[in-house]
Design an enzyme around this catalytic site. Structure first.
Site, mmCIF file in Angstrom:
data_model
loop_
_atom_site.group_PDB
_atom_site.id
_atom_site.type_symbol
_atom_site.label_atom_id
_atom_site.label_comp_id
_atom_site.label_asym_id
_atom_site.label_seq_id
_atom_site.Cartn_x
_atom_site.Cartn_y
_atom_site.Cartn_z
ATOM 1 N N SER A 289 -19.600 -31.548 -0.933
ATOM 2 C CA SER A 289 -18.630 -32.636 -0.919
ATOM 3 C C SER A 289 -19.313 -33.937 -0.515
ATOM 4 O O SER A 289 -20.300 -33.917 0.232
ATOM 5 C CB SER A 289 -17.510 -32.321 0.078
ATOM 6 N N TYR B 98 -15.509 -30.407 8.997
ATOM 7 C CA TYR B 98 -15.668 -30.133 7.569
ATOM 8 C C TYR B 98 -16.890 -30.871 7.025
ATOM 9 O O TYR B 98 -17.686 -30.307 6.258
ATOM 10 C CB TYR B 98 -14.399 -30.566 6.835
#
Length: 258
Positions: free
Chosen positions: A142, A153
């Site tokens: 990501s 995350y």
């Protein structure tokens, strides 16, 4: 474009029941791959059946455990006689909040969700790829390695980037390519299983809207991408068309490199 570029290849796609993973697995099946759809959701069998006329199988496993990853890959190798390609698609932020507001257990849960399935999957697939004489791993990372309201995350995805580069260097002589795609914000149908089973408080919804605004404004296009805009690059990296690409993390985020 070779519409059968995966003919004769065995591909395992994790996180294949919904979202980007589902679309990748179905497109690969349409392009000739023998595909094993892996997910912990029981409706993964329904999704695999959508690939009419293709040679597919489904396997339920909790990929946040090593046993789940190993069992899924062992199943794929037994079912199709080997593995050529692994797409590690499991992950996703569970909560959005300032880092100071995360509880220790929530930090652990984010890393377990978005790093460990890929770390385990890469390890568990290596014996199968070595037996095959080579192969390809595509990790879904990501551009959120730089972003707000999801620091755990972000750290997990940074770990995937490091894993990709180190593993690629270590196994290049064994003809194993390891690459990653750094996805940006992506519009997708509503999830059948929510990212946060506990639901979001009103404060968490506000924090999420702040993250969405940051992601949108950080792109050159000032919009989210769509699933097809992620699937194409993922399958390019998985294909022989990318045979001289390894150790790379390809940003697909509208100009935001993370």
């Amino acid at each position: 474009m070779n519409t059968q570029r995966f003919a004769g290849k065995v591909m395992v796609v994790t996180g294949a029941a919904q979202g980007i993973g589902r679309a990748v697995a179905l497109r690969a099946a349409a392009e000739g791959a023998k595909v094993v759809f892996v997910d912990r959701a029981d409706f993964v069998h329904e999704v695999a059946a959508e690939a009419e006329g293709a040679d597919t199988a489904a396997f339920m496993a909790d990929l946040e455990t090593y046993e789940g990853a190993a069992s899924a890959l062992a199943f794929a190798a037994q079912r199709f006689g080997g593995i050529d390609i692994l797409i590690n698609g499991v992950g996703g932020a569970i909560r959005m909040r300032p880092y100071a507001e995360f509880e220790p257990a929530q930090i652990d849960a984010e890393v377990r969700r978005s790093l460990m399935p890929t770390l385990y999957g890469c390890h568990a697939v290596l014996p199968h790829l070595l037996e095959r004489g080579g192969g390809t791993i595509v990790n879904i990372s990501s551009n959120a390695t730089r972003g707000i309201r999801r620091v755990p995350y972000s750290a997990a995805k940074g770990g995937i980037n490091a894993l990709t580069q180190s593993l690629a260097m270590e196994y290049a002589e064994q003809h194993i390519r390891v690459v990653a795609i750094a996805t940006g914000g992506t519009e997708a149908p509503a999830r059948r299983i929510p990212r946060n089973a506990a639901g979001d408080t009103e404060q968490e919804k506000q924090w999420m809207s702040e993250a969405v605004e940051q992601v949108t404004q950080s792109t050159f296009f000032k919009r989210y991408g769509n699933i097809d805009e992620q699937v194409g690059p993922i399958l390019f990296l998985a294909s022989d068309e990318a045979s001289y690409i390894t150790g790379s993390v390809l940003p697909v985020a509208g100009g935001d490199t993370g």
